[in-house]
Design a protein around this motif. Sequence first.
Motif, PDB file in Angstrom:
ATOM      1  N   THR A 186       0.945  -1.274  -0.113  1.00 40.33           N
ATOM      2  CA  THR A 186      -0.044   0.260  -0.012  1.00 40.33           C
ATOM      3  C   THR A 186       0.945   1.281  -0.188  1.00 40.33           C
ATOM      4  N   SER A 187       0.557   2.339  -0.851  1.00 35.28           N
ATOM      5  CA  SER A 187       1.185   3.445  -0.958  1.00 35.28           C
ATOM      6  C   SER A 187       1.058   4.434   0.169  1.00 35.28           C
ATOM      7  N   HIS A 188       1.907   5.272   0.525  1.00 35.86           N
ATOM      8  CA  HIS A 188       1.497   6.170   1.770  1.00 35.86           C
ATOM      9  C   HIS A 188       0.463   6.919   1.584  1.00 35.86           C
ATOM     10  N   GLU A 189      -0.007   7.364   0.332  1.00 31.77           N
ATOM     11  CA  GLU A 189      -1.086   8.152   0.237  1.00 31.77           C
ATOM     12  C   GLU A 189      -2.637   7.249   0.577  1.00 31.77           C
ATOM     13  N   GLU A 190      -2.221   6.416  -0.184  1.00 32.49           N
ATOM     14  CA  GLU A 190      -3.541   5.215   0.003  1.00 32.49           C
ATOM     15  C   GLU A 190      -3.664   4.959   1.414  1.00 32.49           C
ATOM     16  N   TRP A 191      -2.590   4.374   2.017  1.00 37.57           N
ATOM     17  CA  TRP A 191      -2.447   4.078   3.558  1.00 37.57           C
ATOM     18  C   TRP A 191      -3.177   5.436   4.410  1.00 37.57           C
ATOM     19  N   ASN A 192      -2.893   6.371   4.116  1.00 33.51           N
ATOM     20  CA  ASN A 192      -3.494   7.879   5.002  1.00 33.51           C
ATOM     21  C   ASN A 192      -4.949   7.667   4.725  1.00 33.51           C
ATOM     22  N   GLN A 193      -5.515   7.315   3.322  1.00 38.32           N
ATOM     23  CA  GLN A 193      -6.756   7.278   3.315  1.00 38.32           C
ATOM     24  C   GLN A 193      -7.429   6.325   4.021  1.00 38.32           C
ATOM     25  N   VAL A 194      -6.813   5.074   4.017  1.00 34.45           N
ATOM     26  CA  VAL A 194      -7.409   3.874   4.641  1.00 34.45           C
ATOM     27  C   VAL A 194      -7.616   4.185   6.139  1.00 34.45           C
ATOM     28  N   LEU A 195      -6.619   4.940   6.597  1.00 36.77           N
ATOM     29  CA  LEU A 195      -6.565   5.248   8.090  1.00 36.77           C
ATOM     30  C   LEU A 195      -7.774   6.435   8.441  1.00 36.77           C
ATOM     31  N   ASP A 196      -7.981   7.504   7.573  1.00 43.39           N
ATOM     32  CA  ASP A 196      -8.870   8.324   7.675  1.00 43.39           C
ATOM     33  C   ASP A 196     -10.187   7.660   7.567  1.00 43.39           C
ATOM     34  N   LEU A 197     -10.523   6.628   6.660  1.00 43.80           N
ATOM     35  CA  LEU A 197     -11.613   6.312   6.709  1.00 43.80           C
ATOM     36  C   LEU A 197     -12.013   5.358   7.787  1.00 43.80           C
ATOM     37  N   ALA A 198     -11.012   4.622   8.230  1.00 42.35           N
ATOM     38  CA  ALA A 198     -11.242   3.774   9.432  1.00 42.35           C
ATOM     39  C   ALA A 198     -11.354   4.733  10.735  1.00 42.35           C
ATOM     40  N   ASP A 199     -10.682   5.591  10.974  1.00 41.49           N
ATOM     41  CA  ASP A 199     -10.961   6.684  11.974  1.00 41.49           C
ATOM     42  C   ASP A 199     -12.097   7.261  11.991  1.00 41.49           C
ATOM     43  N   ASN A 200     -12.967   7.583  10.771  1.00 39.59           N
ATOM     44  CA  ASN A 200     -14.302   8.110  10.461  1.00 39.59           C
ATOM     45  C   ASN A 200     -15.149   7.060  10.877  1.00 39.59           C
ATOM     46  N   ASN A 201     -14.999   5.756  10.616  1.00 36.98           N
ATOM     47  CA  ASN A 201     -15.887   4.766  10.779  1.00 36.98           C
ATOM     48  C   ASN A 201     -15.964   4.397  12.346  1.00 36.98           C
ATOM     49  N   TYR A 202     -14.897   4.462  12.948  1.00 37.92           N
ATOM     50  CA  TYR A 202     -14.505   4.228  14.362  1.00 37.92           C
ATOM     51  C   TYR A 202     -15.434   5.261  15.179  1.00 37.92           C
ATOM     52  N   LEU A 203     -15.209   6.357  14.688  1.00 35.66           N
ATOM     53  CA  LEU A 203     -16.130   7.691  15.446  1.00 35.66           C
ATOM     54  C   LEU A 203     -17.517   7.686  15.341  1.00 35.66           C
ATOM     55  N   LYS A 204     -18.001   7.237  14.053  1.00 41.66           N
ATOM     56  CA  LYS A 204     -19.281   6.898  13.686  1.00 41.66           C
ATOM     57  C   LYS A 204     -20.011   5.689  14.586  1.00 41.66           C
ATOM     58  N   CYS A 205     -19.148   4.652  14.733  1.00 40.02           N
ATOM     59  CA  CYS A 205     -19.498   3.301  15.662  1.00 40.02           C
ATOM     60  C   CYS A 205     -19.882   4.053  17.168  1.00 40.02           C
TER      61      CYS A 205
END
Length: 76
Positions: free
Chosen positions: A51-70
């Motif tokens: 996974t590229s650095h940019e794609e990894w940052n997007q994955v982390l942002d999405l996971a963070d948003n999903n965690y906060l929503k949960c």
Amino acid sequence: MNNFRMAKIIVVFSSLSYLSVSFLRNYNSPENIEKRCILKFEKDFKNNLETSHEEWNQVLDLADNNYLKCMGIPHF
């Protein structure tokens, strides 16, 4: 005989009510909600070496948003 049957029904209903309230209180406790959310989104935080650095940052942002929503925390 009829009074004994009525007493059994009351005891069973009371027991089921107590157990359901106890379960819901435990299930909806903040600690258990947090554990469920962490387990649900833990797989999103595993880094794939390809996974590229940019794609990894997007994955982390999405996971963070999903965690906060949960967790029920509003995200602006």
